[in-house]
Design an enzyme around this catalytic site. Structure first.
Site, mmCIF file in Angstrom:
data_model
loop_
_atom_site.group_PDB
_atom_site.id
_atom_site.type_symbol
_atom_site.label_atom_id
_atom_site.label_comp_id
_atom_site.label_asym_id
_atom_site.label_seq_id
_atom_site.Cartn_x
_atom_site.Cartn_y
_atom_site.Cartn_z
ATOM 1 N N ASN A 1 0.816 -1.205 0.000
ATOM 2 C CA ASN A 1 0.000 0.000 0.000
ATOM 3 C C ASN A 1 0.850 1.255 0.000
ATOM 4 O O ASN A 1 1.908 1.322 0.629
ATOM 5 C CB ASN A 1 -0.975 -0.009 1.194
ATOM 6 C CG ASN A 1 -0.441 0.736 2.405
ATOM 7 O OD1 ASN A 1 -0.520 1.963 2.481
ATOM 8 N ND2 ASN A 1 0.108 -0.002 3.359
ATOM 9 N N PHE B 1 -1.824 8.039 4.258
ATOM 10 C CA PHE B 1 -2.628 8.604 5.357
ATOM 11 C C PHE B 1 -3.900 9.287 4.849
ATOM 12 O O PHE B 1 -4.240 10.401 5.267
ATOM 13 C CB PHE B 1 -1.813 9.612 6.172
ATOM 14 C CG PHE B 1 -0.730 9.029 7.036
ATOM 15 C CD1 PHE B 1 -0.571 7.662 7.179
ATOM 16 C CD2 PHE B 1 0.148 9.866 7.715
ATOM 17 C CE1 PHE B 1 0.442 7.141 7.983
ATOM 18 C CE2 PHE B 1 1.153 9.357 8.521
ATOM 19 C CZ PHE B 1 1.309 7.992 8.658
ATOM 20 N N SER C 1 5.532 5.031 8.831
ATOM 21 C CA SER C 1 4.926 4.726 7.536
ATOM 22 C C SER C 1 5.850 5.174 6.416
ATOM 23 O O SER C 1 6.429 6.260 6.479
ATOM 24 C CB SER C 1 3.574 5.437 7.401
ATOM 25 O OG SER C 1 3.110 5.329 6.065
ATOM 26 N N ASN D 1 4.791 5.963 3.489
ATOM 27 C CA ASN D 1 3.950 6.578 2.464
ATOM 28 C C ASN D 1 3.740 8.078 2.615
ATOM 29 O O ASN D 1 3.031 8.685 1.826
ATOM 30 C CB ASN D 1 2.588 5.871 2.445
ATOM 31 C CG ASN D 1 2.739 4.397 2.126
ATOM 32 O OD1 ASN D 1 3.567 4.018 1.316
ATOM 33 N ND2 ASN D 1 1.965 3.565 2.799
ATOM 34 N N THR D 2 4.330 8.673 3.646
ATOM 35 C CA THR D 2 4.376 10.120 3.774
ATOM 36 C C THR D 2 5.826 10.535 3.607
ATOM 37 O O THR D 2 6.698 10.038 4.334
ATOM 38 C CB THR D 2 3.849 10.567 5.153
ATOM 39 O OG1 THR D 2 2.459 10.251 5.235
ATOM 40 C CG2 THR D 2 4.020 12.070 5.350
ATOM 41 N N LYS E 1 5.228 3.148 17.270
ATOM 42 C CA LYS E 1 5.210 2.128 16.214
ATOM 43 C C LYS E 1 6.432 2.332 15.331
ATOM 44 O O LYS E 1 6.657 3.432 14.814
ATOM 45 C CB LYS E 1 3.927 2.222 15.384
ATOM 46 C CG LYS E 1 3.792 1.069 14.378
ATOM 47 C CD LYS E 1 2.400 0.995 13.796
ATOM 48 C CE LYS E 1 2.233 -0.248 12.927
ATOM 49 N NZ LYS E 1 0.864 -0.397 12.410
ATOM 50 N N ASN F 1 5.723 -1.813 11.438
ATOM 51 C CA ASN F 1 4.968 -1.262 10.320
ATOM 52 C C ASN F 1 5.293 -2.057 9.050
ATOM 53 O O ASN F 1 5.905 -3.125 9.123
ATOM 54 C CB ASN F 1 5.318 0.229 10.162
ATOM 55 C CG ASN F 1 4.156 1.064 9.656
ATOM 56 O OD1 ASN F 1 3.447 0.654 8.736
ATOM 57 N ND2 ASN F 1 3.951 2.227 10.242
#
Length: 353
Positions: free
Chosen positions: A117, A121, A182, A184-185, A215, A244
């Protein structure tokens, strides 16, 4: 005859994000008609004294929770509870609403039973999600809120975004998870440094008395992860959630070059790092293991490595909605096989061997 395998075959013909939207709609409908969920709950909820724990003042009737990312906007809480989860981690939620990264941004690796993915967010924002939670909280099981920073927030102002999330959810969450891992940012993982962690958790403990969890990513070197977690604990964190998604694209055969991978392909990578964290922190803080857990045997391996709780996400997509039931029933079998009368006797048992 109905089977999840047949239903999965249909859903896997759909775009993954579209399929998730359909599931969310069905779960929201179920939540609006609680009576419809009772037969599901009777089957899925495994309630046994041997699995129940008190952690940080919270009661977890079994150790299996939902990992962040599935219910980003707190719209599916009742239906997910009926599926047997003993805690739910909602989010990731940012101060301002954001649409996330361009589509397509969600991909299946069916052979590896994994998900990739690059959502970024996408969520309704703290104010809107808080409105929903205020109608439910306090709730029947612990609700955790996973908070992050907005994509357009400059790095030097990241602390302010986490401050907003902490203040917004302090009174309507049972614990708060800090997401700086994450992929993805842009540049979010750059915040995985000791100075920022110290400032963030020092600030957080001034804002809330709720348990705070960090996390972390699975792609860190063990010693680096241990140093980071140590600083978080020294600064007020009550526990660590590991891990994660991974940006090690070698774990699947045909990866996309964006986003993070979760599911079975992450299993060994996540376990390997978690085991090192267990050696360092078991007995000193609460450890939650997530990443590739898809069976009771795998959950038990994490528990023996020091996990008090486990979380799943991708396994529900590949194994079906009654995965919690299966994991908890297998956990009870594992305890019986090893002569334990309670889950807490197994926690960290591999570390004492």
């Amino acid at each position: 005859m109905f089977s999840y395998e047949n239903l999965r075959e249909y859903f896997f013909k759909l775009d993954p994000e579209h399929a998730h939207a359909i599931i969310e709609t069905l779960f929201k409908l179920g939540g609006a008609w609680p009576m419809s969920l009772e037969p599901i709950a009777k089957r899925a909820c495994v309630i046994d004294p041997a699995l129940s724990q008190e952690i940080e003042g919270l009661t977890f009737y079994n150790p299996v929770g939902l990992g962040a990312g599935f219910d980003k906007n707190a719209t599916m809480i009742r239906a997910l509870t009926a599926l047997g989860f003993a805690h739910l981690e909602l989010g990731t939620i940012t101060p301002k609403p954001q649409s996330g990264n361009p589509k397509p941004r969600l991909f299946r690796h069916v052979k590896e039973e994994s998900i990739q993915n690059a959502m970024g967010f996408n969520n309704d924002g703290a104010l809107e999600v808080a409105k929903r939670l205020k109608k439910l909280y306090p709730y029947a099981i612990p609700l955790g809120i996973n908070i992050g920073k907005n994509k357009l927030t400059p790095q030097e102002e990241a602390l302010k975004d986490y401050e907003i999330g902490l203040k917004e959810f302090s009174d309507i969450a049972d614990y708060i998870a800090i997401n700086i891992s994450s992929p993805n940012t842009p540049n979010l993982r750059d915040l995985q440094n000791e100075a920022f962690i110290h400032d963030l958790f020092t600030l957080a403990t001034e804002i809330t008395s709720k348990p705070l969890f960090l996390k972390i990513a699975p792609d860190m070197e063990p010693q680096e992860a241990i140093k980071l977690c140590s600083r978080a604990i020294e600064s007020g964190a009550k526990g660590i959630i590991a891990t994660n998604t991974t940006i090690d694209y070698s774990v699947v055969e045909h990866p996309k070059e964006i986003g993070g991978i979760s599911g079975k392909a992450l299993q060994e990578k996540s376990y390997t790092l978690f085991k090192e964290l267990g050696k360092a922190f078991y007995g000193k803080t609460t450890l939650i293991s997530v990443g590739g857990i898809d069976s009771g045997r795998e959950a038990y391996r994490r528990i023996k490595a020091g996990a008090s709780l486990v979380q799943i996400y991708s396994a529900m997509i590949f194994k079906g909605p009654f995965i919690c039931q299966k994991i908890n029933e297998e956990l009870l079998e594992c305890l019986k096989e090893e002569g334990y009368s309670h889950l807490t006797q197994a926690i960290g048992s591999d570390l004492n061997a």
